[in-house]
Design an enzyme around this catalytic site. Sequence first.
Site, PDB file in Angstrom:
ATOM      1  N   ASP A  91     -58.355  56.613 -44.385  1.00 24.49           N
ATOM      2  CA  ASP A  91     -57.793  56.055 -43.152  1.00 24.49           C
ATOM      3  C   ASP A  91     -56.312  55.787 -43.415  1.00 24.49           C
ATOM      4  OD1 ASP A  91     -56.875  54.552 -41.037  1.00 24.49           O
ATOM      5  OD2 ASP A  91     -58.354  52.933 -41.260  1.00 24.49           O
ATOM      6  N   LYS A 149     -48.696  53.648 -35.321  1.00 25.93           N
ATOM      7  CA  LYS A 149     -47.885  53.077 -36.390  1.00 25.93           C
ATOM      8  C   LYS A 149     -46.731  54.019 -36.737  1.00 25.93           C
ATOM      9  CE  LYS A 149     -51.513  50.279 -36.618  1.00 25.93           C
ATOM     10  NZ  LYS A 149     -52.904  50.305 -37.030  1.00 25.93           N
ATOM     11  N   TRP A 167     -59.250  46.387 -42.618  1.00 26.16           N
ATOM     12  CA  TRP A 167     -59.590  47.694 -42.041  1.00 26.16           C
ATOM     13  C   TRP A 167     -60.717  48.354 -42.794  1.00 26.16           C
ATOM     14  CZ3 TRP A 167     -58.703  47.903 -37.297  1.00 26.16           C
ATOM     15  CH2 TRP A 167     -57.553  47.343 -36.755  1.00 26.16           C
TER      16      TRP A 167
HETATM   17  C1  LIG Z   1     -54.230  49.966 -36.804  1.00 27.20           C
HETATM   18  C2  LIG Z   1     -55.252  50.427 -37.795  1.00 27.20           C
HETATM   19  C3  LIG Z   1     -56.557  50.788 -37.405  1.00 27.20           C
HETATM   20  C4  LIG Z   1     -57.056  50.643 -35.983  1.00 27.20           C
HETATM   21  O1  LIG Z   1     -56.454  51.514 -35.155  1.00 27.20           O
HETATM   22  P1  LIG Z   1     -56.887  51.591 -33.600  1.00 27.20           P
HETATM   23  O2  LIG Z   1     -56.135  52.789 -33.173  1.00 27.20           O
HETATM   24  O3  LIG Z   1     -56.468  50.328 -32.947  1.00 27.20           O
HETATM   25  O4  LIG Z   1     -58.362  51.792 -33.563  1.00 27.20           O
HETATM   26  C5  LIG Z   1     -57.420  51.248 -38.376  1.00 27.20           C
HETATM   27  N1  LIG Z   1     -57.055  51.346 -39.656  1.00 27.20           N
HETATM   28  C6  LIG Z   1     -55.821  51.006 -40.075  1.00 27.20           C
HETATM   29  C7  LIG Z   1     -55.460  51.141 -41.510  1.00 27.20           C
HETATM   30  C8  LIG Z   1     -54.885  50.537 -39.150  1.00 27.20           C
HETATM   31  O5  LIG Z   1     -53.656  50.194 -39.571  1.00 27.20           O
END
Ligand SMILES: *Cc1c(COP(=O)(O)O)cnc(C)c1O
Length: 359
Positions: free
Chosen positions: A171, A195, A102
């Site tokens: 993030d 999540k 990521w």
């Molecule tokens: C799942 C995830 C993303 C991507 O998320 P989307 O909503 O599919 O764009 C980005 N960063 C992390 C840490 C993630 O777990």
Amino acid sequence: MTRRYNFCAGPAALPESVLATAASEMLDWHGKGLSLMEMSHRSPEVTGVAHHAEQTLRELLSISDDYAVLFLQGGASTQFSAVPLNLLDGKASADYVNTGQWSKKAIAEAKRYCDVNVVASSEDTNFSTIPPFESWQLGKDPAYLHYTPNETIGGVEYFWTPEVNVPVVADMSSTILSRPINVDDFGVIYAGAQKNIGPAGLVVAIVRRDLLGKTDEHCPAMLNWEVAAKNDSMYNTPPTYSLYLAGLVFDWLKERGGLSAMETINREKAAKLYAAIDTSDFYANPVEIQSRSLMNIPFTLADAELDKPFLQEAESAGLLNLKGHRSVGGMRASVYNAVGMDAVDALINFMQDFEKRRA
Ligand SMILES: *Cc1c(COP(=O)(O)O)cnc(C)c1O
């Protein structure tokens, strides 16, 4: 009806009581004679739901009025672009930490807008470590520092926050709401909902208000945090149903005692699963001990030939979505807030039984 144990990394398990409430309100929300999904986003019902969700999230995370809470769209991945577009403010570079898949995606996107200074990378350990802060090569005049507090794919998590003299951007897609954090340590926090917050389609961004209003003039309105803040996240039609479900999840977290209570449970769940992995020669987790994720727990089998039968038998036993990410292989159990100790116990029992029969 049998609900099975869902270890999916995302979209992930939701609390059963939240789904039950949503189901009971599906056709007729609070006696209004229609589904919340069918209501105008400008109606008092929907703005009330949005306001309640924001207030509950503010309580859960102790977010002060110095921060705007934004409900956005486009997934966390869209924020990979929104971050530089809103924060560069004429500066030429930004600092990024590379601790996994990521981070890499965030870096690739930022490179479209500025020079990316990678202050540290754990790629040489196959992303199984977090480079110590002392080793970071901070840039000369970065607009901000971006990092990924929990790498969902590699299963590495920071249990400390970088202290730098530029805004810290995090993030938190796969760690938000898993334990208390000090929001004041951050300039910007963002997280995709699927999540630990709610259904896909919604992104939460928590932005320190003094960072608003620096947006690049070419930034699309839909990616402009100031536009979102000025319009109470309703510049256009927001994902109203996802917002409603997120609000129910926030209520559920509050009922369970908030984030300190969640941290206690999450630490117990993770400790049990890591102990089961570590005490066996059959299973292994590659991550350095002090950086092991509480939410995403990858593990390998001693013999990769057994991966397929493991997954098939797990599925038959009601344990779903344990396949590891294609870039890592093996297995991954994601044990977000809505995955209870009963699920972890069932997984451990299955793992021990499988080992007995197959090792
Ligand atoms: C799942 C995830 C993303 C991507 O998320 P989307 O909503 O599919 O764009 C980005 N960063 C992390 C840490 C993630 O777990």
